[in-house]
Design a protein around this motif. Sequence first.
Motif, PDB file in Angstrom:
ATOM      1  N   UNK A 171      -7.330  -5.832  -6.370  1.00 38.53           N
ATOM      2  CA  UNK A 171      -7.111  -4.465  -5.460  1.00 38.53           C
ATOM      3  C   UNK A 171      -7.792  -3.326  -5.939  1.00 38.53           C
ATOM      4  N   UNK A 172      -7.809  -3.233  -7.398  1.00 31.29           N
ATOM      5  CA  UNK A 172      -8.585  -2.036  -8.164  1.00 31.29           C
ATOM      6  C   UNK A 172      -9.804  -2.138  -7.447  1.00 31.29           C
ATOM      7  N   UNK A 173     -10.715  -3.266  -7.379  1.00 33.97           N
ATOM      8  CA  UNK A 173     -12.202  -3.238  -7.262  1.00 33.97           C
ATOM      9  C   UNK A 173     -12.178  -3.058  -5.550  1.00 33.97           C
ATOM     10  N   UNK A 210     -10.326  -0.951  -4.088  1.00 31.06           N
ATOM     11  CA  UNK A 210     -10.163   0.494  -3.850  1.00 31.06           C
ATOM     12  C   UNK A 210     -11.353   1.376  -4.399  1.00 31.06           C
ATOM     13  N   UNK A 211     -12.160   0.886  -5.306  1.00 34.19           N
ATOM     14  CA  UNK A 211     -13.326   1.363  -5.816  1.00 34.19           C
ATOM     15  C   UNK A 211     -14.592   1.252  -4.931  1.00 34.19           C
ATOM     16  N   UNK A 222     -15.611   1.430  -1.762  1.00 30.12           N
ATOM     17  CA  UNK A 222     -16.226   2.354  -0.784  1.00 30.12           C
ATOM     18  C   UNK A 222     -16.843   3.452  -1.830  1.00 30.12           C
ATOM     19  N   UNK A 223     -16.232   4.070  -2.674  1.00 26.56           N
ATOM     20  CA  UNK A 223     -17.007   5.186  -3.257  1.00 26.56           C
ATOM     21  C   UNK A 223     -17.997   4.803  -4.259  1.00 26.56           C
ATOM     22  N   UNK A 258     -12.179   9.027  -0.170  1.00 28.52           N
ATOM     23  CA  UNK A 258     -12.950   8.399  -1.099  1.00 28.52           C
ATOM     24  C   UNK A 258     -12.261   8.800  -2.598  1.00 28.52           C
ATOM     25  N   UNK A 270      -8.787   7.203  -3.194  1.00 25.05           N
ATOM     26  CA  UNK A 270      -8.836   5.798  -3.406  1.00 25.05           C
ATOM     27  C   UNK A 270      -9.522   5.601  -4.712  1.00 25.05           C
ATOM     28  N   UNK A 271     -10.305   6.256  -5.101  1.00 22.15           N
ATOM     29  CA  UNK A 271     -11.043   5.757  -6.189  1.00 22.15           C
ATOM     30  C   UNK A 271     -10.069   6.314  -7.401  1.00 22.15           C
ATOM     31  N   UNK A 281      -6.833   6.543  -7.410  1.00 21.44           N
ATOM     32  CA  UNK A 281      -5.979   5.286  -7.425  1.00 21.44           C
ATOM     33  C   UNK A 281      -6.441   4.388  -8.078  1.00 21.44           C
ATOM     34  N   UNK A 282      -7.655   3.724  -8.052  1.00 23.47           N
ATOM     35  CA  UNK A 282      -8.109   2.801  -8.593  1.00 23.47           C
ATOM     36  C   UNK A 282      -8.244   2.887 -10.058  1.00 23.47           C
ATOM     37  N   UNK A 283      -8.254   4.497 -10.418  1.00 20.30           N
ATOM     38  CA  UNK A 283      -8.574   4.681 -11.994  1.00 20.30           C
ATOM     39  C   UNK A 283      -7.043   4.806 -12.710  1.00 20.30           C
ATOM     40  N   UNK A 316      -5.076   2.531 -13.154  1.00 24.75           N
ATOM     41  CA  UNK A 316      -5.149   1.361 -13.934  1.00 24.75           C
ATOM     42  C   UNK A 316      -6.222   1.011 -14.747  1.00 24.75           C
TER      43      UNK A 316
END
Lengths: 357, 301, 281
Positions: free
Chosen positions: B25-27, B29-30, B32-33, C91, C94-95, C97-99, C101
């Motif tokens: 899930x982390x990947x 989310x990352x 697109x950016x 963006x 979402x980025x 949010x990923x950070x 973890x």
Amino acid sequence: MSAVLQLKNVHKAFAGVPALAGVDAALMDNSYVSLLGPSGSGKTTLLRVIAGFEQPDGGEILFAGRRIDGVPPHERGIGFVFQNFALFPHLSVAQNIAFGLENRAVAPVTDAKAVTARVRDMIGLVGLTGLEDRAVTQISGGQKQRVALARTLVTEPSMVLLDEPLGALDANLRTRMRGELRTIRERCGVTFLHVTGSETEALAMGDTVLVLDRGRIAQATDAGTLYSRPASADVARFLNCYNIFSGAVSGNVFESPVGRLALGGVRQASGRPAYAIRYDRVAIRPRDAAAAGDEVRIEASFVASEYSGAAINSFFTLDDGRVFEVETHLSHAAPEAFEEKARYALVWKREDALVFV
Amino acid sequence: MTMAATSHDTPVETAAPSTRRQPDRTYWLLAPGVLWMLLFLVAPILMMVYVSFWTQTTFKIEPTLTLKSWITFFSSDTYLGALWTTVRIWLIVLVSTLLVGYPAALFVGLFVKNKTLSTALLVLCVIPFWTSFLIRVLAWRPMLGKEGAINMILMKLGIVTQPIEVLLFSELSVIIGMTQIYCVFMVGPIAFMLGRIDPSVIEAAQDLGASFWRIFRTIILPLSMPGVVVGAIFVSVMVLGEFATSAALSGRKVNLLGNIIVTQVGSLKWAFAAVAGVVLTILMGAVVAALLRVVDLRKEL
Amino acid sequence: MNASGIKLGLGLYTTLFIVFLYGPLVVLAILSFQTGPEGGPQFPIIEWSTYWYKHLFGLTPPSRIAPLPIEQALVRSLALAVMTMIVSTVLGVTAAQAFRKKFRGSGVVFYLIVLGMMVPGVLVGLGMALVANTLGVDRHWWGTAFVLHVVYTFPFAFLVMLAIFNRFDPSVEEAAWSLGVTPARTFRKITFPLIFPGVLSAMLFAFTLSYDEFSRTLFASGRDLTLPLAIYGTFSVEVHPNVFAFGVLTTLFSFALLGTYAVLMGLSVRRAKRMAIQEEA
């Protein structure tokens, strides 16, 4: 009754430091279980692993017969009450309680009337009637606690994990909430797993008390047994009502730093030899009083006394500098006045002592 | 007893544990950016490096690799002059923003004890940013011009009899403009670091009879260094990439690498523009790396 | 040591510093009321008038001074800013949010994102123009320039959201999961409403940065001008007070935007404060 939750050899380490080192336990259906452990014993980690917030490194978790390690938290059906309550700050009391019913993935309640009715019942059960429309930032700590509980119970989980649920409340409220938690649990018929660092809370609340020590379950038994028969010197230490001496058993005596203590009672295997005598099993006598044949006697100098309700705790310094505590119940006798720095005889029955070998 | 030791051979219905879902899930989310940055930031920069080796003819470029543009750049007085001007203007603006900004930061961060007042002062510094950057640059023209406000005031006061012409359309006007526009980036980080100094340390030093200058040198200055470095990074990155201020205020007298790129692109000399771009990138990378050497930011912040 | 003397001196200096920051803008505002069309962009003010404001909107009789091409440019700039704001905020959220973890390579990804705000516009603009040329893609403000605007503003949105998530208590999300609510729905119903003030700030950042951006746009936008490009175009020619009048208007527009933001933030902060007060009582 059957086991609702089983833990088998559950392991978890953070950055190489083990937090859980092989936890084995089984929690019975419809019971109140206390999980007692000193800070750093891994009790919060264990709770978070059961809830699914953390993944165990190894072992199995079975919930209602189904293996759940690896299942995401929202598919586990296990409730969780946080120490800081973790209420949804942007929702009212009633909205907080209705949230799970309306939004859960499995069988959400879409009928607004049904939701209202169940929320109303739950608000009544936990005693929050009249506060439905308050913002959760506008209510007291005890009320927040009830909202947190109601929010979880209304979704009818078969088990609720409570992480130091009374830790954020003041002393008065804590005592009152203890009774209420037990009553509410009995009415709902769910299993509570209540994590606490307070031995009095653990003993008062749990049908079963699990003692967690360094990532392992050190003992799992009912409160009475735990209190009178701790399984090891470490467990005895957490209970905070035993004087403990280290040393070694040689024949019929225990060689301790304060002398040879004659043995009479049961001996328990625990891996590390120790000698423990409960605070309230010790009598304080004048120095010249002789000990009876079945008694153990040591000498110590008096330091101070401290009232704690129906009992008085007296502190003595032993010859090796350690503190020895004696608890005298005031129903037995009027409080005696001891002289500071004077020597007294401390006496107890041989069979009252616990000996770990 | 409700508790039983669990035996390991209890038969269970085994649900296939779907472990380790989280990292995936982390990947996602990352993705697109990161993709956006790779496509529209990294790729263009690499393209610029690549094109700097292409062959430039009068109006177009061909993907035949050559060092010609690079040789032209380093043998041309105009380009080398622009490189030198860029470095010079950067150094002067860096020093002047520091000199102009530090006392103000000292006042806001250390001397104003009232939290509301210091916040208000910082907000006052930031408000001009809500005006278009270009308008702020342009605003210096009526200030510095021959018939501008400064000359008018100086003449009214009788300090000068002739308007000072060197104020506008000179290197000086570019430096003044840049100093004003960028000094806030110096003030902010320094004031932030100064605000974290425990006042009791300074009071203790005062009680021991230390002079202000000594306290400044031994306590205040070292503790504000990380702020100075952060401010210097901000200012450097922005000044090195500048072309608008010099275009507006120098009357074509000051040509920075940025201006070179703009003119080269204007006359479709893409390869030359790319060479200037790569030189600028290298210069900037070196400056930032050097500044990060001075203070270990991760340790300080 | 003479602390109060130094304090006084620094206070005076700071006043001068503020004058230094604002002086040019004040002068510019004054000169925007110069008479027209014969009055120039300098002192003295021949006669106070709003001629140049009317000139901006084409309300004056035609003169030798061409009106600023702002109408189309304003629409483009606003559209571009809105597009940029939406994409970079999404963006950024979402980025960030990923950070929340820890993951491998987080340092590299962090610097890659932050690079977007560090690299000068003239370099990415040039690079993008080269890429577009090579691929045979036409450059437009809504295409090549737009993606560069996002490259520039996404890091700001990301950093704002990172700061917001740092102060975010994850246990409310865990509480929602433990009630049987999926992570996606939890994000929508719990996380998002709680981080909304941060999202608002990120949007404000992205909008204003994009609205004012010109160095990336210069190379990447092709034929059609955005507002900053229209102003940039006046640099090489003689400046008339109409540019000043325009500057005053854009500043007012920015303040209106800032005011809207302040009101929106103020409302949520006041709500929180009111609750806190009642709790204390």
